[in-house]
Design a protein around this motif. Structure first.
Motif, short mmCIF file in Angstrom:
data_model
loop_
_atom_site.label_atom_id
_atom_site.label_comp_id
_atom_site.label_asym_id
_atom_site.label_seq_id
_atom_site.Cartn_x
_atom_site.Cartn_y
_atom_site.Cartn_z
N ARG A 1 0.85 -1.18 0.00
CA ARG A 1 0.00 0.00 0.00
C ARG A 1 0.90 1.24 0.00
NH1 ARG A 1 -4.03 -0.32 -2.23
NH2 ARG A 1 -4.82 1.53 -1.20
N PRO A 2 0.44 2.34 -0.57
CA PRO A 2 1.27 3.54 -0.69
C PRO A 2 1.30 4.37 0.60
CG PRO A 2 -0.85 3.92 -1.71
CD PRO A 2 -0.84 2.47 -1.28
N VAL A 3 1.84 3.79 1.65
CA VAL A 3 1.94 4.47 2.94
C VAL A 3 3.42 4.49 3.34
CG1 VAL A 3 1.26 4.44 5.36
CG2 VAL A 3 -0.38 3.75 3.61
N SER A 4 3.91 5.66 3.68
CA SER A 4 5.33 5.82 4.00
C SER A 4 5.68 5.20 5.35
CB SER A 4 5.71 7.30 4.01
OG SER A 4 5.12 7.94 5.12
N ALA A 5 6.94 4.85 5.50
CA ALA A 5 7.43 4.32 6.78
C ALA A 5 7.27 5.37 7.88
CB ALA A 5 8.90 3.91 6.65
N GLU A 6 7.41 6.64 7.51
CA GLU A 6 7.24 7.73 8.48
C GLU A 6 5.80 7.76 9.01
OE1 GLU A 6 7.37 12.58 8.51
OE2 GLU A 6 8.70 11.52 7.13
N ALA A 7 4.83 7.53 8.13
CA ALA A 7 3.43 7.51 8.56
C ALA A 7 3.16 6.33 9.50
CB ALA A 7 2.51 7.44 7.35
N VAL A 8 3.80 5.19 9.22
CA VAL A 8 3.66 4.03 10.10
C VAL A 8 4.28 4.34 11.46
CG1 VAL A 8 4.27 1.60 10.44
CG2 VAL A 8 3.59 2.39 8.17
N ASP A 9 5.44 4.97 11.45
CA ASP A 9 6.09 5.35 12.71
C ASP A 9 5.19 6.28 13.54
OD1 ASP A 9 8.34 3.89 12.07
OD2 ASP A 9 9.48 5.62 11.34
N HIS A 10 4.55 7.23 12.88
CA HIS A 10 3.65 8.14 13.59
C HIS A 10 2.46 7.38 14.17
CE1 HIS A 10 5.60 11.95 12.84
NE2 HIS A 10 5.70 11.68 11.55
N ALA A 11 1.95 6.40 13.42
CA ALA A 11 0.83 5.60 13.91
C ALA A 11 1.24 4.81 15.14
CB ALA A 11 0.33 4.66 12.82
N VAL A 12 2.42 4.20 15.11
CA VAL A 12 2.91 3.43 16.26
C VAL A 12 3.07 4.36 17.47
CG1 VAL A 12 4.90 2.15 17.18
CG2 VAL A 12 4.03 1.62 14.90
N LEU A 13 3.65 5.53 17.25
CA LEU A 13 3.84 6.48 18.35
C LEU A 13 2.49 6.94 18.92
CD1 LEU A 13 6.79 8.68 17.05
CD2 LEU A 13 6.83 7.03 18.92
#
Length: 157
Positions: free
Chosen positions: A77-89
């Motif tokens: 899916r076109p989701v950046s690693a940075e966006a995933v990091d923000h979701a985890v945080l």
């Protein structure tokens, strides 16, 4: 607090400063008995709550498991690693600020679904279908409507 040298309990604070990183308070202290000096640091100690699983067992919170669940749902899916990091945080912040010592795995799953709904609808549907154990097409349709995409996309021709 006791003196680390003679165990005497009469300790005097000579100087108090913020650490260079700003994440601790540094105190210079002197023992009232042996006159030796030492430094102490005060830091915030935050601990993640234990996760209570469906079967009632308890496990330590694992950021790796959380990240891998998100990664699996977001695969291709076109989701950046940075966006995933923000979701985890964001999820971890909610867990920390809950003030609970234990949290149900179901509650973590709901937090994951909130983040996935924000990041990517397809990933949200993927995760929800496994998490909620969908067994029929109607459950998929309900999840799509819940995601707020119950209208078909505009015709681009």
């Amino acid at each position: 607090m006791k003196c680390p040298f003679c165990q005497h309990e009469e300790i005097h604070v000579l100087d108090t400063r913020m650490s260079e990183e700003g994440d601790a308070i540094r105190r210079r202290r002197r023992c009232g008995k042996c006159d030796k000096r030492f430094t102490t640091y005060e830091r915030i100690e935050l601990t993640m709550p234990y996760v209570v699983k469906k079967n009632g067992s308890r496990a330590e919170y694992s950021a790796t498991k959380l990240r891998s669940s998100l990664a699996l749902a977001l695969r291709k899916r076109p989701v950046s690693a940075e966006a995933v990091d923000h979701a985890v945080l964001a999820i971890e912040e909610k867990l920390l600020t809950s003030g609970q010592r234990e949290i149900d795995s179901h509650a973590i799953g709901e937090l994951v679904m909130q983040q996935l709904k924000r990041l990517d609808t397809v990933a949200y549907i993927r995760f929800a279908s496994v998490y909620k154990n969908f067994e029929c097409l109607a459950e998929f349709q309900d999840a799509i409507e819940e995601a707020g995409h119950d209208t078909p996309p505009a015709n681009l021709s």
